[in-house]
Design a protein around this motif. Structure first.
Motif, PDB file in Angstrom:
ATOM      1  N   TYR A  15       0.848  -0.814  -0.315  1.00 28.28           N
ATOM      2  CA  TYR A  15       0.123   0.058   0.055  1.00 28.28           C
ATOM      3  C   TYR A  15       0.800   1.505  -0.231  1.00 28.28           C
ATOM      4  O   TYR A  15       0.306   2.516   0.173  1.00 28.28           O
ATOM      5  CB  TYR A  15      -0.833   0.336   1.278  1.00 28.28           C
ATOM      6  CG  TYR A  15      -1.819  -1.027   0.916  1.00 28.28           C
ATOM      7  CD1 TYR A  15      -2.809  -1.347  -0.276  1.00 28.28           C
ATOM      8  CD2 TYR A  15      -2.629  -1.565   1.763  1.00 28.28           C
ATOM      9  CE1 TYR A  15      -3.693  -2.281  -0.463  1.00 28.28           C
ATOM     10  CE2 TYR A  15      -3.648  -2.865   1.879  1.00 28.28           C
ATOM     11  CZ  TYR A  15      -4.237  -2.946   1.260  1.00 28.28           C
ATOM     12  OH  TYR A  15      -5.450  -3.718   0.748  1.00 28.28           O
ATOM     13  N   GLN A  17       3.703   2.001   1.949  1.00 31.22           N
ATOM     14  CA  GLN A  17       2.954   3.685   3.555  1.00 31.22           C
ATOM     15  C   GLN A  17       4.291   3.678   4.036  1.00 31.22           C
ATOM     16  O   GLN A  17       5.425   3.119   3.951  1.00 31.22           O
ATOM     17  CB  GLN A  17       2.237   2.401   4.704  1.00 31.22           C
ATOM     18  CG  GLN A  17       1.133   1.805   4.070  1.00 31.22           C
ATOM     19  CD  GLN A  17       0.413   1.057   4.937  1.00 31.22           C
ATOM     20  OE1 GLN A  17       1.086   0.642   5.950  1.00 31.22           O
ATOM     21  NE2 GLN A  17      -1.176   1.009   4.697  1.00 31.22           N
ATOM     22  N   LEU A  20       4.562  10.272   7.890  1.00 31.30           N
ATOM     23  CA  LEU A  20       5.023  11.106   7.938  1.00 31.30           C
ATOM     24  C   LEU A  20       5.287  11.706   9.027  1.00 31.30           C
ATOM     25  O   LEU A  20       4.438  11.051  10.635  1.00 31.30           O
ATOM     26  CB  LEU A  20       4.480  12.117   7.655  1.00 31.30           C
ATOM     27  CG  LEU A  20       4.859  12.520   6.105  1.00 31.30           C
ATOM     28  CD1 LEU A  20       4.344  13.697   6.005  1.00 31.30           C
ATOM     29  CD2 LEU A  20       6.187  13.480   6.462  1.00 31.30           C
ATOM     30  N   GLY A  45      -5.708   8.615   1.179  1.00 31.96           N
ATOM     31  CA  GLY A  45      -4.338   8.273   2.098  1.00 31.96           C
ATOM     32  C   GLY A  45      -4.167   8.887   3.871  1.00 31.96           C
ATOM     33  O   GLY A  45      -3.244   8.896   3.182  1.00 31.96           O
ATOM     34  N   GLY A  47      -3.825   7.100   6.416  1.00 28.61           N
ATOM     35  CA  GLY A  47      -2.672   6.361   7.026  1.00 28.61           C
ATOM     36  C   GLY A  47      -2.901   6.691   8.495  1.00 28.61           C
ATOM     37  O   GLY A  47      -3.694   5.615   9.393  1.00 28.61           O
ATOM     38  N   GLU A  67      -8.841   5.582   2.353  1.00 28.22           N
ATOM     39  CA  GLU A  67      -8.287   4.845   2.900  1.00 28.22           C
ATOM     40  C   GLU A  67      -8.176   3.626   3.067  1.00 28.22           C
ATOM     41  O   GLU A  67      -9.077   2.932   3.299  1.00 28.22           O
ATOM     42  CB  GLU A  67      -7.079   5.422   4.363  1.00 28.22           C
ATOM     43  CG  GLU A  67      -6.959   4.043   6.074  1.00 28.22           C
ATOM     44  CD  GLU A  67      -5.702   3.990   4.516  1.00 28.22           C
ATOM     45  OE1 GLU A  67      -4.522   5.124   4.798  1.00 28.22           O
ATOM     46  OE2 GLU A  67      -4.876   2.889   3.801  1.00 28.22           O
ATOM     47  N   ASP A  93     -11.067   2.760  -2.263  1.00 23.11           N
ATOM     48  CA  ASP A  93      -9.702   2.813  -3.431  1.00 23.11           C
ATOM     49  C   ASP A  93      -9.902   4.227  -3.480  1.00 23.11           C
ATOM     50  O   ASP A  93     -10.792   4.102  -4.248  1.00 23.11           O
ATOM     51  CB  ASP A  93      -9.917   1.299  -4.023  1.00 23.11           C
ATOM     52  CG  ASP A  93      -8.373   1.523  -5.152  1.00 23.11           C
ATOM     53  OD1 ASP A  93      -8.024   2.261  -5.133  1.00 23.11           O
ATOM     54  OD2 ASP A  93      -8.263   0.422  -5.638  1.00 23.11           O
ATOM     55  N   ILE A  94      -8.851   5.004  -3.354  1.00 24.68           N
ATOM     56  CA  ILE A  94      -9.015   6.334  -3.932  1.00 24.68           C
ATOM     57  C   ILE A  94      -9.444   5.868  -6.137  1.00 24.68           C
ATOM     58  O   ILE A  94      -9.539   7.066  -6.370  1.00 24.68           O
ATOM     59  CB  ILE A  94      -7.658   7.180  -4.054  1.00 24.68           C
ATOM     60  CG1 ILE A  94      -8.492   8.677  -4.170  1.00 24.68           C
ATOM     61  CG2 ILE A  94      -6.964   6.864  -4.704  1.00 24.68           C
ATOM     62  CD1 ILE A  94      -9.004   9.360  -3.923  1.00 24.68           C
ATOM     63  N   ASN A 112      -0.050  12.730   0.801  1.00 24.24           N
ATOM     64  CA  ASN A 112       1.175  11.868   1.173  1.00 24.24           C
ATOM     65  C   ASN A 112       0.914  11.011   0.514  1.00 24.24           C
ATOM     66  O   ASN A 112       0.315   9.352   0.751  1.00 24.24           O
ATOM     67  CB  ASN A 112       1.683  11.529   2.527  1.00 24.24           C
ATOM     68  CG  ASN A 112       3.027  10.700   2.610  1.00 24.24           C
ATOM     69  OD1 ASN A 112       3.664  10.646   1.413  1.00 24.24           O
ATOM     70  ND2 ASN A 112       3.315  10.486   3.294  1.00 24.24           N
TER      71      ASN A 112
HETATM   72  N1  SAH Z   1      -1.473  10.137   5.456  1.00 24.22           N
HETATM   73  C1  SAH Z   1      -0.554   9.744   5.964  1.00 24.22           C
HETATM   74  C2  SAH Z   1      -0.224   8.053   5.497  1.00 24.22           C
HETATM   75  C3  SAH Z   1       0.489   8.144   3.926  1.00 24.22           C
HETATM   76  S1  SAH Z   1       1.297   6.898   3.305  1.00 24.22           S
HETATM   77  C4  SAH Z   1       1.060  10.281   7.099  1.00 24.22           C
HETATM   78  O1  SAH Z   1       0.888  11.352   6.029  1.00 24.22           O
HETATM   79  O2  SAH Z   1       1.704   9.259   7.550  1.00 24.22           O
HETATM   80  C5  SAH Z   1      -0.159   6.362   2.214  1.00 24.22           C
HETATM   81  C6  SAH Z   1      -1.673   5.916   2.564  1.00 24.22           C
HETATM   82  O3  SAH Z   1      -2.064   5.497   0.982  1.00 24.22           O
HETATM   83  C7  SAH Z   1      -1.396   4.283   2.777  1.00 24.22           C
HETATM   84  O4  SAH Z   1      -2.011   4.850   4.462  1.00 24.22           O
HETATM   85  C8  SAH Z   1      -1.814   3.314   2.545  1.00 24.22           C
HETATM   86  O5  SAH Z   1      -2.650   2.604   3.069  1.00 24.22           O
HETATM   87  C9  SAH Z   1      -2.761   4.509   1.607  1.00 24.22           C
HETATM   88  N2  SAH Z   1      -3.140   4.068   0.084  1.00 24.22           N
HETATM   89  C10 SAH Z   1      -2.642   2.585  -0.288  1.00 24.22           C
HETATM   90  N3  SAH Z   1      -3.397   2.921  -1.466  1.00 24.22           N
HETATM   91  C11 SAH Z   1      -4.342   3.147  -1.654  1.00 24.22           C
HETATM   92  C12 SAH Z   1      -6.059   3.607  -2.578  1.00 24.22           C
HETATM   93  N4  SAH Z   1      -5.460   2.844  -3.480  1.00 24.22           N
HETATM   94  N5  SAH Z   1      -6.298   4.346  -1.747  1.00 24.22           N
HETATM   95  C13 SAH Z   1      -6.696   4.803  -0.868  1.00 24.22           C
HETATM   96  N6  SAH Z   1      -5.432   4.889  -0.123  1.00 24.22           N
HETATM   97  C14 SAH Z   1      -4.446   3.967  -0.746  1.00 24.22           C
END
Ligand code: SAH
Length: 277
Positions: A15, A17, A20, A45, A47, A67, A93-94, A112
């Motif tokens: 994913y 991940q 930040l 996302g 997170g 998310e 899923d976005i 992010n």
């Molecule tokens: N905003 C958080 C996480 C960023 S990491 C931070 O900055 O700490 C990217 C995030 O996108 C993760 O939580 C991951 O699970 C999510 N993600 C990955 N693929 C995705 C999708 N297709 N649709 C929605 N979210 C997704």
């Protein structure tokens, strides 16, 4: 700050991940919006909620967070319960998400982004018609950010540059060390802000525009006169009409050239429709 380790969350590579871990950077990213008070905001996302919490502090009119990882939903849902009226956490899923089903006005989109699908997410946002965003504040790996802002006649100038610069003025606002993420990615990142072009009036069919750009860059070593040959028979006359050198390759055309090209091809649409079938 919510530490992924404290939450006993094992980041999932599939994913994309990379959480930040730096409050200053988070503040700087949010600062790029010029304030989110009473604004519609979509976060891609969520997170562990590090950016989400900071967005909520700004008191947006509405915040929707999408998310995909079910394991992260309970932590994010706590933020929804604490801010009942205007925060929605959506497990989904976005890439399948219909943004305008959740907003009356196109939102500011912050994220992010998961690196493995960041260009796909961006392409979807840029090619949505009508556009489902007002401003984009998105984090990419540096190499992708450089492609987004690249200018013609460079190796980095490609489909992503044209799609982004056709409707907006993307610019790299913050360069970010890989050390502020957990887990630490191999590469640096950058936050790119996309503001819509002031004079952006779209008189051409976006699908047609995107198709032309795709055709040209999918064979970037070829002259565009050849890449577009099967697409439209008399390309040399069209190039002449657009004042484009017939020897040009995809990377030599400016964003305006692509626009002109699409405009003229559109005018000859009846003939084109036969070819598109
Ligand atoms: N905003 C958080 C996480 C960023 S990491 C931070 O900055 O700490 C990217 C995030 O996108 C993760 O939580 C991951 O699970 C999510 N993600 C990955 N693929 C995705 C999708 N297709 N649709 C929605 N979210 C997704």
């Amino acid at each position: 700050m919510n530490d992924a380790a404290d939450l006993k969350i094992l980041p999932k590579k599939r994913y994309g991940q990379n959480f930040l871990q730096d409050d200053n950077i988070i503040n700087n990213i949010i600062g790029l919006s010029g304030g989110l008070k009473d604004k519609n905001v979509l976060e891609i996302g969520g997170g562990t909620g590090n950016l989400t919490r900071r967005i909520i502090n700004e008191k947006p009119k509405k915040l929707v967070v999408v998310e995909v990882d079910n394991d992260l939903i309970p932590t994010l849902k706590k933020l929804e319960y604490a801010n009942q009226q205007n925060v929605r956490i959506i497990w989904g899923d976005i890439l399948e998400f219909n943004i305008m089903q959740h907003f009356l006005q196109p939102p500011i989109i912050i994220g992010n982004l998961p690196y493995n699908i960041s260009t796909k997410i961006l392409t979807n946002l840029l090619s949505s018609s009508p556009q489902a965003w007002n401003q984009l504040i998105l984090m990419f790996q540096m190499e992708v950010a450089e492609r987004i802002i690249a200018k013609p006649n460079s190796k980095k100038f490609g489909r992503l540059s044209v799609l982004a610069q056709y409707c907006s003025m993307p610019s790299i606002k913050i360069k970010i060390s890989n050390k502020v993420f957990f887990p630490t990615p191999k590469v640096k990142s950058a936050v790119v802000v996309f503001n819509k072009k002031q004079n952006y009036t779209n008189k051409i069919n976006s699908d047609l525009f995107f198709l032309i750009v795709k055709k040209c860059f999918s064979q970037r070593r070829k002259k565009i006169i050849n890449s577009l040959k099967t697409f439209y028979p008399n390309m040399s006359s069209i190039l002449e009409e657009c004042d484009i050198d017939p020897d040009s390759r995809a990377e030599n055309l400016s964003v305006e050239d692509y626009y002109k090209l699409a405009e003229i091809i559109q005018r000859k649409k009846e003939k084109l429709e036969i070819n598109l079938r």
